[in-house]
Design an enzyme around this catalytic site. Structure first.
Site, PDB file in Angstrom:
ATOM      1  N   LYS A  80      38.110 -37.995  15.682  1.00  0.00           N
ATOM      2  CA  LYS A  80      38.348 -36.960  14.668  1.00  0.00           C
ATOM      3  C   LYS A  80      38.164 -35.600  15.310  1.00  0.00           C
ATOM      4  O   LYS A  80      37.367 -35.502  16.252  1.00  0.00           O
ATOM      5  CB  LYS A  80      37.438 -37.106  13.457  1.00  0.00           C
ATOM      6  CG  LYS A  80      35.961 -37.393  13.707  1.00  0.00           C
ATOM      7  CD  LYS A  80      35.111 -36.527  14.528  1.00  0.00           C
ATOM      8  CE  LYS A  80      34.907 -35.088  14.232  1.00  0.00           C
ATOM      9  NZ  LYS A  80      33.973 -34.399  15.169  1.00  0.00           N
TER      10      LYS A  80
ATOM     11  N   TYR B 152      33.370 -33.784   8.212  1.00  0.00           N
ATOM     12  CA  TYR B 152      32.494 -34.848   7.682  1.00  0.00           C
ATOM     13  C   TYR B 152      32.278 -34.681   6.168  1.00  0.00           C
ATOM     14  O   TYR B 152      32.204 -35.659   5.433  1.00  0.00           O
ATOM     15  CB  TYR B 152      31.138 -34.856   8.404  1.00  0.00           C
ATOM     16  CG  TYR B 152      31.212 -35.477   9.780  1.00  0.00           C
ATOM     17  CD1 TYR B 152      31.154 -36.853   9.946  1.00  0.00           C
ATOM     18  CD2 TYR B 152      31.364 -34.697  10.901  1.00  0.00           C
ATOM     19  CE1 TYR B 152      31.236 -37.435  11.193  1.00  0.00           C
ATOM     20  CE2 TYR B 152      31.452 -35.254  12.162  1.00  0.00           C
ATOM     21  CZ  TYR B 152      31.390 -36.631  12.309  1.00  0.00           C
ATOM     22  OH  TYR B 152      31.479 -37.192  13.552  1.00  0.00           O
TER      23      TYR B 152
HETATM   24  P1  NAD Z   1      33.015 -33.303  25.704  1.00  0.00           P
HETATM   25  O1  NAD Z   1      33.311 -31.902  26.078  1.00  0.00           O
HETATM   26  O2  NAD Z   1      31.656 -33.828  25.973  1.00  0.00           O
HETATM   27  O3  NAD Z   1      34.039 -34.290  26.432  1.00  0.00           O
HETATM   28  C1  NAD Z   1      35.409 -34.041  26.452  1.00  0.00           C
HETATM   29  C2  NAD Z   1      36.021 -34.779  27.604  1.00  0.00           C
HETATM   30  O4  NAD Z   1      37.402 -34.417  27.685  1.00  0.00           O
HETATM   31  C3  NAD Z   1      35.389 -34.432  28.947  1.00  0.00           C
HETATM   32  O5  NAD Z   1      35.282 -35.591  29.723  1.00  0.00           O
HETATM   33  C4  NAD Z   1      36.383 -33.476  29.563  1.00  0.00           C
HETATM   34  O6  NAD Z   1      36.381 -33.549  30.987  1.00  0.00           O
HETATM   35  C5  NAD Z   1      37.687 -34.008  29.015  1.00  0.00           C
HETATM   36  N1  NAD Z   1      38.756 -33.018  29.014  1.00  0.00           N
HETATM   37  C6  NAD Z   1      40.032 -33.294  29.254  1.00  0.00           C
HETATM   38  N2  NAD Z   1      40.787 -32.206  29.238  1.00  0.00           N
HETATM   39  C7  NAD Z   1      39.972 -31.194  28.976  1.00  0.00           C
HETATM   40  C8  NAD Z   1      40.172 -29.787  28.824  1.00  0.00           C
HETATM   41  N3  NAD Z   1      41.386 -29.228  28.927  1.00  0.00           N
HETATM   42  N4  NAD Z   1      39.099 -29.030  28.538  1.00  0.00           N
HETATM   43  C9  NAD Z   1      37.878 -29.562  28.392  1.00  0.00           C
HETATM   44  N5  NAD Z   1      37.638 -30.903  28.530  1.00  0.00           N
HETATM   45  C10 NAD Z   1      38.667 -31.688  28.818  1.00  0.00           C
HETATM   46  O7  NAD Z   1      33.397 -33.462  24.181  1.00  0.00           O
HETATM   47  P2  NAD Z   1      32.966 -34.628  23.208  1.00  0.00           P
HETATM   48  O8  NAD Z   1      31.765 -34.205  22.440  1.00  0.00           O
HETATM   49  O9  NAD Z   1      32.883 -35.899  23.948  1.00  0.00           O
HETATM   50  O10 NAD Z   1      34.188 -34.628  22.155  1.00  0.00           O
HETATM   51  C11 NAD Z   1      35.406 -35.288  22.450  1.00  0.00           C
HETATM   52  C12 NAD Z   1      36.078 -35.694  21.124  1.00  0.00           C
HETATM   53  O11 NAD Z   1      35.230 -36.587  20.442  1.00  0.00           O
HETATM   54  C13 NAD Z   1      36.354 -34.541  20.159  1.00  0.00           C
HETATM   55  O12 NAD Z   1      37.572 -34.743  19.517  1.00  0.00           O
HETATM   56  C14 NAD Z   1      35.219 -34.616  19.168  1.00  0.00           C
HETATM   57  O13 NAD Z   1      35.557 -34.116  17.883  1.00  0.00           O
HETATM   58  C15 NAD Z   1      34.979 -36.105  19.126  1.00  0.00           C
HETATM   59  N6  NAD Z   1      33.589 -36.434  18.770  1.00  0.00           N
HETATM   60  C16 NAD Z   1      33.377 -37.320  17.773  1.00  0.00           C
HETATM   61  C17 NAD Z   1      32.089 -37.658  17.414  1.00  0.00           C
HETATM   62  C18 NAD Z   1      31.844 -38.668  16.346  1.00  0.00           C
HETATM   63  O14 NAD Z   1      30.700 -38.847  15.946  1.00  0.00           O
HETATM   64  N7  NAD Z   1      32.860 -39.372  15.873  1.00  0.00           N
HETATM   65  C19 NAD Z   1      31.008 -37.066  18.066  1.00  0.00           C
HETATM   66  C20 NAD Z   1      31.252 -36.175  19.100  1.00  0.00           C
HETATM   67  C21 NAD Z   1      32.553 -35.851  19.452  1.00  0.00           C
END
Ligand code: NAD
Length: 367
Positions: free
Chosen positions: A135, A220
């Site tokens: 999401k 949420y």
């Molecule tokens: P994060 O920044 O920790 O990780 C993102 C990943 O994408 C990294 O590995 C990064 O290297 C990669 N990436 C690829 N292209 C990129 C770019 N152009 N710029 C930056 N990073 C890039 O983020 P996250 O917290 O893991 O979030 C990722 C997704 O998961 C989002 O869509 C977020 O909304 C979702 N999320 C959902 C939940 C949940 O509880 N369902 C919780 C956290 C995050």
């Protein structure tokens, strides 16, 4: 899709000896016995939430992490070692369309910044692999609908990472509402927020996030209002507040209060913010009862009470239950209490767009 027979055949013939490796890897010593068709998943996006999902999947009975897709290939060796992933199941953002020719991967879980979900989903679908997408599923409703359509056209399923739909206390409350325990629902209140740190992160870059707090955490309260009330909103009103326009640039919302109206006459009042602490609470009241959950959507344990007393369902790691259930939805067409389909994600995207429009115009917007 893997049948039990396929799986047993693979147990016999695999050149990689994966099942044996699993038994000899102390990190995986708690691997549970095989109990049904196994969904073999590749994670795309090896960031913080990707890591949480991968760790939670160690406990899964019906889903297994078997592949990795990363735009930063230097991350891959460490992940391969931690999760026993063979080289042939590792891809980068340039070559992951080749996953089409990999019979050992059933689904890709996309856990990258929001703006990448749409193009990546289309590519995975065209490679004929099922998609689980985080999401918000996209940065606008049009892209979200295209994701649904392309997955359908390619004969693959699209599920959105709505982990709360599987969380035991949340499920218990939804069942209580369905059973009429709260009577006619009159009011829902959702407060979703946290204070965001690093101003350079992608969440504060509109190009990658599609917006601000609403896309990330306000969603949420939107999704929660729908599964708690059990209806779809028909109108929204919204008001935006910005105390730090340097950190929260044009198009990146810091705080939005929004209200929604439902066909029955029930109303919702919600807050989405990147600027306030201690905000993770749902409250709902009906003619015959109430429920209050705090925390309501964090990683848990979720806590709450109703007019009948505390919610006592035991905590389970959200992402473990989610992936076990999603395996059954994908492989066995299991029906859910509250769907996590792409279509459900599109509904949230339409509501987000209506909220943004209402905040901008000051007008009530029909959904
Ligand atoms: P994060 O920044 O920790 O990780 C993102 C990943 O994408 C990294 O590995 C990064 O290297 C990669 N990436 C690829 N292209 C990129 C770019 N152009 N710029 C930056 N990073 C890039 O983020 P996250 O917290 O893991 O979030 C990722 C997704 O998961 C989002 O869509 C977020 O909304 C979702 N999320 C959902 C939940 C949940 O509880 N369902 C919780 C956290 C995050």
């Amino acid at each position: 899709m893997t049948t039990r027979r396929d799986f047993l055949d693979k147990m016999k013939v695999t050149a990689l000896g994966l099942p044996l490796l699993y038994h000899s890897n102390p990190l995986l010593a708690h691997e549970t016995p095989y109990q049904g068709p196994m969904l073999r998943v590749a994670i795309m996006g090896l960031g913080s939430y990707g890591n949480r999902v991968a760790e939670a999947m160690r406990e899964c009975k019906n889903a297994k992490l078997v592949g990795l897709i990363s735009g930063t290939p230097s991350k891959i060796p460490k992940w391969q070692k931690a999760h026993n992933i063979p080289d042939k199941n590792c891809y980068n953002y340039e070559n992951f369309d080749e996953i089409k020719d990999n019979p050992d991967i059933d689904a890709v879980y996309i856990i990258t910044p929001n703006a990448l979900h749409h193009p990546q989903t289309l590519r995975v679908a065209k490679a004929k692999k099922h998609v689980i997408c985080e999401k918000p599923m996209a940065t606008n409703a049009k892209d979200a609908q295209e994701m649904v359509d392309v997955c359908k056209a390619n004969g693959v399923k699209l599920l959105i990472g709505y982990r709360m739909h599987f969380e035991p206390k949340t499920v218990a409350v939804i069942k209580m509402r369905q059973a009429g325990e709260f009577g006619r629902i009159r009011f829902f209140q959702g407060q979703s927020g946290f204070r965001i740190g690093d101003p350079t992160q992608w969440r504060l870059n509109k190009e990658l996030s599609g917006g601000g707090a609403m896309m990330d955490i306000g969603i949420y309260s939107i999704n929660g209002s729908r599964y708690m009330v059990g209806e779809e909103p028909i109108w929204v009103t919204a008001q935006e507040t910005k105390t730090d326009p340097v950190k929260f640039k044009e198009g990146v919302d810091e705080t939005i209060q929004f209200q929604m109206g439902f066909p029955s006459g029930a109303v919702a009042s919600c807050l989405s913010t990147y600027q306030m602490r201690h905000l993770d609470r749902f409250f709902m009241t009906g003619d015959d009862g109430f429920v209050e959950m705090k925390p309501s959507t964090g990683y848990g344990p979720i806590e709450g009470k109703t007019h009948l007393g505390p919610l006592t369902q035991p905590h389970k790691t959200h992402q473990t239950i989610q992936m076990d259930e999603m395996a059954q939805i994908i492989l066995e067409d299991k029906k859910q209490l509250v769907s996590v389909s792409g279509e459900e994600g599109v509904k949230d995207m339409k509501i987000i767009e209506a909220i943004y429009k209402a905040a901008k115009t000051g007008m009530r917007v029909e959904v």
